[in-house]
Design an enzyme around this catalytic site. Structure first.
Site, PDB file in Angstrom:
ATOM      1  N   LYS A 148      53.133  58.461 -17.975  1.00  0.00           N
ATOM      2  CA  LYS A 148      52.243  59.459 -18.015  1.00  0.00           C
ATOM      3  C   LYS A 148      52.487  60.660 -17.659  1.00  0.00           C
ATOM      4  CE  LYS A 148      50.143  58.720 -13.882  1.00  0.00           C
ATOM      5  NZ  LYS A 148      50.113  59.643 -12.757  1.00  0.00           N
ATOM      6  N   ARG A 155      41.487  60.211  -7.796  1.00  0.00           N
ATOM      7  CA  ARG A 155      41.962  58.884  -6.944  1.00  0.00           C
ATOM      8  C   ARG A 155      40.764  58.036  -6.712  1.00  0.00           C
ATOM      9  NH1 ARG A 155      47.460  60.572  -4.695  1.00  0.00           N
ATOM     10  NH2 ARG A 155      46.614  59.510  -2.964  1.00  0.00           N
ATOM     11  N   ARG A 186      64.687  52.107 -11.997  1.00  0.00           N
ATOM     12  CA  ARG A 186      65.020  53.656 -11.825  1.00  0.00           C
ATOM     13  C   ARG A 186      66.153  53.862 -10.810  1.00  0.00           C
ATOM     14  NH1 ARG A 186      58.807  56.055 -10.896  1.00  0.00           N
ATOM     15  NH2 ARG A 186      59.001  55.171  -8.853  1.00  0.00           N
ATOM     16  N   ARG A 236      65.552  54.899  -5.496  1.00  0.00           N
ATOM     17  CA  ARG A 236      64.726  55.590  -4.245  1.00  0.00           C
ATOM     18  C   ARG A 236      64.193  54.897  -3.323  1.00  0.00           C
ATOM     19  NH1 ARG A 236      61.565  59.628  -7.280  1.00  0.00           N
ATOM     20  NH2 ARG A 236      62.271  59.959  -9.309  1.00  0.00           N
ATOM     21  N   ARG A 250      52.097  49.291  -3.552  1.00  0.00           N
ATOM     22  CA  ARG A 250      51.744  50.688  -4.325  1.00  0.00           C
ATOM     23  C   ARG A 250      50.628  50.055  -5.372  1.00  0.00           C
ATOM     24  NH1 ARG A 250      56.771  52.620  -3.774  1.00  0.00           N
ATOM     25  NH2 ARG A 250      57.263  52.408  -6.071  1.00  0.00           N
TER      26      ARG A 250
END
Ligand SMILES: [Zn+2]
Length: 223
Positions: free
Chosen positions: A14, A89, A123, A156, A167
């Site tokens: 995004k 959101r 990631r 992370r 999430r």
């Protein structure tokens, strides 16, 4: 004036797609994530609040996001338009947004949850300079080392399978109703986010009737 909202789950590219669109068309990229990262980096009061939430594996509250976006849009530096990324959101925010700004389109980057898991869990982050890597799309030259500064690459803290599942649930629970609302107003263009960066960018432009993407334009990744 072109005013867009870009939506998509994390890992859908995004931020990159919004940056590519903005670079070329002189639009302002209003990224909620980037604004929050700036606050964290500059140790503001807001930054400390965000840091605590992220460490606890939680998302930043809707009220906080709304304030930040409203304040940002009030700067009125977007002469040619904007691409908002990370907002709205929830439904009340979406309704407020539709009433306040004449939105030209909502870009929805569609990515199956399975692919999100594959991408997000690949990631890595440089522990020294903060540069982002991805073991699928952007591998370091030397395994486990940053190309820029040689620092150690780490995962992370919030990129565990459990935190990601949480999430994803949170994302769908909140975002699906927003998408439904936008769909009813016929604003939404859905683009398959599994393709490569240039193909996705071109698909967005085709759907919105915008000038063609010039492949090789400098991409400001993670902007
Ligand atoms: Zn580094």
């Amino acid at each position: 004036m072109r005013k867009y909202v870009i939506m998509g789950v994390q890992g859908s590219g995004k931020g990159t797609q919004a940056a590519l669109l903005c670079d070329d068309l002189d639009l302002v990229h209003i990224s909620v994530g980037a604004i929050f990262r700036w606050h964290v980096k500059n140790h503001t009061k807001l930054g400390a609040q965000v840091r605590r939430l992220v460490a606890a594996g939680e998302l930043v509250g809707d009220d906080l996001v709304e304030d930040v976006v409203r304040e940002r849009l009030q700067q009125h530096d977007w002469n040619f338009g904007f691409v908002v990324d990370g907002f709205p959101r929830n439904r009340p925010q979406a309704e407020f947004f539709l009433e306040s700004y004449d939105i030209d389109g909502v870009i929805l980057l569609d990515l199956p949850d399975e692919e999100v898991r594959r991408r997000v869990l690949a990631r890595r982050l440089c522990s020294r300079c903060g540069m982002d890597y991805n073991l699928i799309a952007h591998r370091p030259e030397i395994e486990g080392r940053c190309d820029v500064c040689g620092g150690e690459l780490v995962t992370r803290a919030d990129d565990t399978p459990e935190a990601l599942a949480r999430r994803l649930r949170d994302y769908h629970g909140k975002t699906d109703p927003v998408i439904d609302l936008f769909r009813r107003k016929e604003y939404v263009v859905v683009v398959d986010a599994r393709d490569d960066q240039a193909t996705v960018q071109q698909a967005i432009r085709d759907r919105l009737g915008l000038p063609a993407y010039r492949a090789g334009s400098p991409a400001r990744l993670n902007a």
